[in-house]
Design a protein around this motif. Structure first.
Motif, PDB file in Angstrom:
ATOM      1  N   GLU A  27       0.666  -1.110   0.062  1.00 54.83           N
ATOM      2  CA  GLU A  27       0.003   0.229  -0.079  1.00 54.83           C
ATOM      3  C   GLU A  27       0.852   1.203   0.046  1.00 54.83           C
ATOM      4  OE1 GLU A  27      -2.747   2.109   3.370  1.00 54.83           O
ATOM      5  OE2 GLU A  27      -3.054   0.119   3.062  1.00 54.83           O
ATOM      6  N   PRO A  28       0.995   2.205  -1.284  1.00 57.35           N
ATOM      7  CA  PRO A  28       1.718   3.194  -1.233  1.00 57.35           C
ATOM      8  C   PRO A  28       1.197   4.230  -0.280  1.00 57.35           C
ATOM      9  CG  PRO A  28       0.431   2.824  -3.032  1.00 57.35           C
ATOM     10  CD  PRO A  28       0.059   1.845  -2.211  1.00 57.35           C
ATOM     11  N   ARG A  29       2.230   4.844   0.397  1.00 53.28           N
ATOM     12  CA  ARG A  29       1.808   6.270   1.372  1.00 53.28           C
ATOM     13  C   ARG A  29       3.008   6.901   2.006  1.00 53.28           C
ATOM     14  NH1 ARG A  29      -0.857   4.913   6.828  1.00 53.28           N
ATOM     15  NH2 ARG A  29      -0.036   7.092   7.204  1.00 53.28           N
ATOM     16  N   THR A  30       2.726   8.040   2.551  1.00 56.32           N
ATOM     17  CA  THR A  30       3.760   8.788   2.939  1.00 56.32           C
ATOM     18  C   THR A  30       3.840   8.731   4.620  1.00 56.32           C
ATOM     19  OG1 THR A  30       3.628  10.584   1.286  1.00 56.32           O
ATOM     20  CG2 THR A  30       4.899  11.161   3.191  1.00 56.32           C
ATOM     21  N   LEU A  31       5.235   8.198   4.890  1.00 55.52           N
ATOM     22  CA  LEU A  31       5.377   7.973   6.260  1.00 55.52           C
ATOM     23  C   LEU A  31       6.025   9.203   6.698  1.00 55.52           C
ATOM     24  CD1 LEU A  31       6.700   4.099   6.385  1.00 55.52           C
ATOM     25  CD2 LEU A  31       4.221   5.103   7.023  1.00 55.52           C
ATOM     26  N   SER A  38       9.923  12.801   6.286  1.00 52.69           N
ATOM     27  CA  SER A  38       8.823  11.992   5.410  1.00 52.69           C
ATOM     28  C   SER A  38       9.570  11.131   4.379  1.00 52.69           C
ATOM     29  CB  SER A  38       7.970  12.912   4.711  1.00 52.69           C
ATOM     30  OG  SER A  38       7.087  13.880   5.587  1.00 52.69           O
ATOM     31  N   LYS A  40       8.177   8.512   1.118  1.00 54.40           N
ATOM     32  CA  LYS A  40       7.011   7.685   0.389  1.00 54.40           C
ATOM     33  C   LYS A  40       7.433   6.310   0.235  1.00 54.40           C
ATOM     34  CE  LYS A  40       3.864   8.038  -3.188  1.00 54.40           C
ATOM     35  NZ  LYS A  40       3.589   9.112  -4.830  1.00 54.40           N
ATOM     36  N   GLU A  42       6.001   1.876  -0.006  1.00 57.79           N
ATOM     37  CA  GLU A  42       4.730   1.011  -0.165  1.00 57.79           C
ATOM     38  C   GLU A  42       5.151   0.318   1.458  1.00 57.79           C
ATOM     39  OE1 GLU A  42       5.232  -1.643  -3.090  1.00 57.79           O
ATOM     40  OE2 GLU A  42       4.503  -0.405  -4.738  1.00 57.79           O
ATOM     41  N   ASP A  72       0.591   8.239  12.421  1.00 57.43           N
ATOM     42  CA  ASP A  72       1.299   6.933  11.420  1.00 57.43           C
ATOM     43  C   ASP A  72       1.095   5.642  12.127  1.00 57.43           C
ATOM     44  OD1 ASP A  72       1.475   8.243   8.877  1.00 57.43           O
ATOM     45  OD2 ASP A  72       3.762   8.523   9.250  1.00 57.43           O
ATOM     46  N   SER A  75      -2.712   4.536  12.222  1.00 58.32           N
ATOM     47  CA  SER A  75      -2.932   4.269  10.924  1.00 58.32           C
ATOM     48  C   SER A  75      -2.523   3.093  10.391  1.00 58.32           C
ATOM     49  CB  SER A  75      -2.642   5.429   9.776  1.00 58.32           C
ATOM     50  OG  SER A  75      -2.897   4.832   8.505  1.00 58.32           O
ATOM     51  N   TRP A  79      -4.320  -0.463   9.853  1.00 61.54           N
ATOM     52  CA  TRP A  79      -4.281  -1.327   8.671  1.00 61.54           C
ATOM     53  C   TRP A  79      -3.815  -2.866   9.062  1.00 61.54           C
ATOM     54  CZ3 TRP A  79       0.184  -3.587   6.413  1.00 61.54           C
ATOM     55  CH2 TRP A  79       0.095  -3.740   5.246  1.00 61.54           C
TER      56      TRP A  79
END
Length: 241
Positions: A27-31, A38, A40, A42, A72, A75, A79
């Motif tokens: 799942e791609p996202r920014t941590l 930050s 970006k 998966e 994060d 989240s 997830w």
């Protein structure tokens, strides 16, 4: 310390401690870490306090969940719970066997009409290591009608009958059986001395239970799908049920 160096330090520490995890769906996202830096990437898995990610350049790293921002962390934990509830591939298996469940005859002047009720016994296997609750099995029964001798030889479309079955709970490594609804198959047999007008013979006319297309869901997840015969999914449409 740069974010890349921050990641490398965590990776070395994770390797030293022998941390690892099983990959789930990417799942791609920014941590963002607690210092506001930050990255970006998966999300490959979350296992305890370890998050496995794949960076845009293809490198895979383990991060400590506690080094990330509070948002994060929440989240990713949510997830992970969602992913844990998914049924793995092969976790559910459907098997079917056809059967005639009822039969009635109607004796008319020149013909005997038999109405047979056919369906399937379905077995829902749970191959996972946990109980499965709230499963649903949708299916379509198909009958191939038989035309009377001498009538138009154009292929007759299959008759369809949809159905659905709710399954409350299936224990781990356990199974549940149920019967589908039935679909009527007609057999017409002329009495002695009577023949079909256009052919002059008295051959019996009988529909055929052609097959079943069946899907199993747990929540919104499609966990198994099968057809008998397997060509049904190529010649018919599920949307047309």
């Amino acid at each position: 310390m740069s974010f890349r160096l921050f990641i490398n330090v965590v990776v070395i520490a994770a390797a030293f401690l022998g941390l690892n995890s099983a990959a789930l769906h990417a799942e791609p996202r920014t941590l963002t870490d607690k210092q506001g830096r930050s990255l970006k990437a998966e999300i490959l898995s979350v296992d305890g306090n370890t998050v496995t990610i794949r960076r845009e350049d293809g490198h895979t790293f383990n991060l400590s969940l506690s080094t990330l921002s509070d948002d994060d962390q929440r989240s990713l934990k949510d997830w992970a719970k969602q992913q844990a509830s998914l049924i793995p591939a092969g976790g559910v298996e459907l098997q079917m066997s056809r059967g005639k469940f009822d039969s009635q005859k109607k004796d008319e002047e020149s013909i005997i009409v038999t109405e047979e009720q056919w369906g399937y016994t379905v077995t829902f296997f749970n191959h996972t290591s946990k109980p499965i609750s709230g499963a649903r099995v949708d299916y379509i029964l198909f009958v191939k009608p038989d035309a009377q001798p001498g009538k138009d030889s154009t292929p007759v479309p299959l008759k369809k009958k949809p159905g659905s079955k709710q399954i409350d709970t299936v224990g781990f490594r356990d199974s549940v059986n149920f019967r589908t609804s039935t679909i009527t198959i007609y057999k017409q047999q002329l009495k002695p001395g009577w023949v079909w007008e256009k052919t002059g013979n008295n051959a019996a006319v009988k529909d055929t239970l052609y097959g079943i297309w069946i899907r199993a869901y747990v929540g919104d997840q499609l966990v198994d799908e099968t057809c008998s015969p397997d060509t049904l999914s190529k010649t018919e449409t599920w949307a047309g049920k």
